[in-house]
Design an enzyme around this catalytic site. Structure first.
Site, PDB file in Angstrom:
ATOM      1  N   GLU A 100     -11.985 -11.856 -12.651  1.00 17.51           N
ATOM      2  CA  GLU A 100     -12.138 -11.687 -11.203  1.00 17.51           C
ATOM      3  C   GLU A 100     -12.314 -13.033 -10.504  1.00 17.51           C
ATOM      4  OE1 GLU A 100     -11.573  -9.242  -9.366  1.00 17.51           O
ATOM      5  OE2 GLU A 100     -11.352  -7.677 -10.878  1.00 17.51           O
ATOM      6  N   TYR A 110     -17.340  -9.309  -2.926  1.00 18.76           N
ATOM      7  CA  TYR A 110     -16.195  -8.721  -3.620  1.00 18.76           C
ATOM      8  C   TYR A 110     -16.431  -8.696  -5.134  1.00 18.76           C
ATOM      9  CZ  TYR A 110     -12.002  -8.269  -6.221  1.00 18.76           C
ATOM     10  OH  TYR A 110     -11.120  -7.850  -7.184  1.00 18.76           O
ATOM     11  N   ASP A 121     -10.814  -6.245  -1.222  1.00 22.62           N
ATOM     12  CA  ASP A 121     -10.191  -7.568  -1.178  1.00 22.62           C
ATOM     13  C   ASP A 121      -9.107  -7.558  -0.093  1.00 22.62           C
ATOM     14  OD1 ASP A 121      -8.072  -6.180  -2.247  1.00 22.62           O
ATOM     15  OD2 ASP A 121      -7.704  -7.590  -3.887  1.00 22.62           O
ATOM     16  N   CYS A 154       2.449  -2.319  -1.163  1.00 22.30           N
ATOM     17  CA  CYS A 154       2.155  -2.559   0.255  1.00 22.30           C
ATOM     18  C   CYS A 154       1.820  -4.046   0.444  1.00 22.30           C
ATOM     19  CB  CYS A 154       1.000  -1.663   0.701  1.00 22.30           C
ATOM     20  SG  CYS A 154       0.806  -1.614   2.490  1.00 22.30           S
ATOM     21  N   CYS A 196       7.932   0.628   1.386  1.00 23.95           N
ATOM     22  CA  CYS A 196       7.488   1.971   1.771  1.00 23.95           C
ATOM     23  C   CYS A 196       8.260   3.063   1.034  1.00 23.95           C
ATOM     24  CB  CYS A 196       7.593   2.144   3.287  1.00 23.95           C
ATOM     25  SG  CYS A 196       6.586   0.932   4.176  1.00 23.95           S
ATOM     26  N   CYS A 226       6.314   3.940  -1.966  1.00 18.56           N
ATOM     27  CA  CYS A 226       4.873   4.186  -1.769  1.00 18.56           C
ATOM     28  C   CYS A 226       4.505   5.611  -2.164  1.00 18.56           C
ATOM     29  CB  CYS A 226       4.507   3.930  -0.311  1.00 18.56           C
ATOM     30  SG  CYS A 226       2.731   4.084  -0.017  1.00 18.56           S
ATOM     31  N   CYS A 285       1.307   7.784   6.030  1.00 18.92           N
ATOM     32  CA  CYS A 285       0.883   6.418   6.363  1.00 18.92           C
ATOM     33  C   CYS A 285       0.848   6.330   7.890  1.00 18.92           C
ATOM     34  CB  CYS A 285       1.876   5.411   5.795  1.00 18.92           C
ATOM     35  SG  CYS A 285       1.647   3.729   6.427  1.00 18.92           S
TER      36      CYS A 285
HETATM   37  S1  SF4 Z   1       3.982   3.569   3.513  1.00 17.71           S
HETATM   38 FE1  SF4 Z   1       2.262   2.524   4.502  1.00 17.71          FE
HETATM   39  S2  SF4 Z   1       0.782   2.218   2.853  1.00 17.71           S
HETATM   40 FE2  SF4 Z   1       2.734   2.692   1.888  1.00 17.71          FE
HETATM   41  S3  SF4 Z   1       3.713   0.694   1.501  1.00 17.71           S
HETATM   42 FE3  SF4 Z   1       4.434   1.390   3.506  1.00 17.71          FE
HETATM   43  S4  SF4 Z   1       3.001   0.464   4.954  1.00 17.71           S
HETATM   44 FE4  SF4 Z   1       2.039   0.377   2.950  1.00 17.71          FE
END
Ligand code: SF4
Length: 299
Positions: free
Chosen positions: A42, A125, A143, A198, A205, A208, A213
């Protein structure tokens, strides 16, 4: 972004499922990594990318498997082993921390956040990251990556606002699953999502795992705050400090001032300033006869 994040904004189950499937195989995530090993990782990872940390971390685990082993090494040994990871004050603080762990904690890294926070070099952190990743505690771990994911997925903003430890911790605490085991995996997953999907510059996205989101739902509004400053390296005092430290790491003892002067001939004022800052930080020492050495090597 003054209200705490709500559970509706971040699907913990989807995130955990994705993490269990996709997580990177990082050495400090192995079952045999101790809390001390995780603490070392870390500290190293705070300002240095995974690919550069991994080989150094492997070497440190072999060389200093417990805090007392590192405490018995000299400051100069630790600085040499730190090599080119950058921001070498981290190495000195870790060495100091190893001494405290060996002397006052039975060579064991504590598992509670307040005791961890009292150790040298351990901030908000790192204390929570160790409590969570080494001991599975249900604590928010925040973080830069986590702040960014929460800003986007929950608050609908392109970038997080200015950091505030209290607000950021409350924000992520509100998202944690109730059970301890799920909360610990969720924290690791949230960080992983910010690190690999992200990302700051180009969120992927399409890959994701989050079904909702807020930022995408709002039409991806642009960042309205101050533009992020890009940290440059070339020509900075940090670069000169790195070059001076490299000379001392590679020498077998104190060196003449002339050997240091050679590394940065373009701007002697900047070179002097960099050397002075290394002396002030305790990374470099001056011997009685005017030579320069790594910390602990100047007597
Ligand atoms: S959908 Fe939202 S949380 Fe997912 S990668 Fe895209 S911006 Fe990031």
């Amino acid at each position: 972004m003054s209200t705490p994040a709500t559970r509706t904004g971040l699907d913990a189950s989807a995130l955990i499922r994705w993490y269990e499937r996709e997580q990177r195989d990082l050495p400090w995530r192995r079952d045999d990594a101790s809390a001390w090993h995780i603490l070392m990782s870390e500290i190293m990872l705070q300002q240095t990318p995974v690919a550069r940390v991994a080989p150094v971390w492997e070497e440190w685990v072999r060389r200093w498997p417990v805090p007392s082993a590192m405490a018995a090494a000299s400051q100069a040994d630790v600085l040499r082993a730190w090599g080119r990871l950058g921001y070498p004050r981290r190495a000195l603080r870790l060495h100091e921390c190893a001494g405290v762990l060996a002397e006052r904690h039975g060579d064991v890294v504590p598992d509670d956040v307040d005791t961890l926070l009292a150790l040298p070099g351990i901030g908000a952190y790192t204390a929570r990251a160790v409590a969570c990743f080494a001991y599975g505690k249900r604590v928010p771990v925040v973080d830069t990556n986590v702040r960014r994911v929460v800003a986007r997925a929950v608050h609908g903003a392109a970038e997080p606002g200015n950091p505030s430890t209290t607000r950021d911790l409350a924000d992520v605490e509100a998202l944690l699953p109730r059970t301890r085991a799920r909360a610990a995996v969720f924290s690791a997953a949230l960080m992983e999502l910010g690190a690999v999907v992200c990302t700051a510059r180009k969120p992927d996205c399409a890959s994701c795992p989050l079904p909702h989101c807020a930022w995408n739902a709002a039409g991806r509004p642009a960042h309205t705050g101050e533009p992020k400053r890009i940290q440059k390296f070339a020509g900075t005092d940090r670069q000169v400090r790195g070059k001076l430290m490299a000379v001392l790491r590679e020498s077998h003892g104190p060196v003449e001032r002339a050997a240091l002067d050679l590394v940065w001939l373009t701007d002697p004022t900047q070179r002097d300033r960099a050397l002075h800052s290394l002396l002030v930080d305790g990374l470099v020492e001056q011997t009685r006869d005017g030579l320069f050495a790594l910390a602990g090597e100047g007597e």
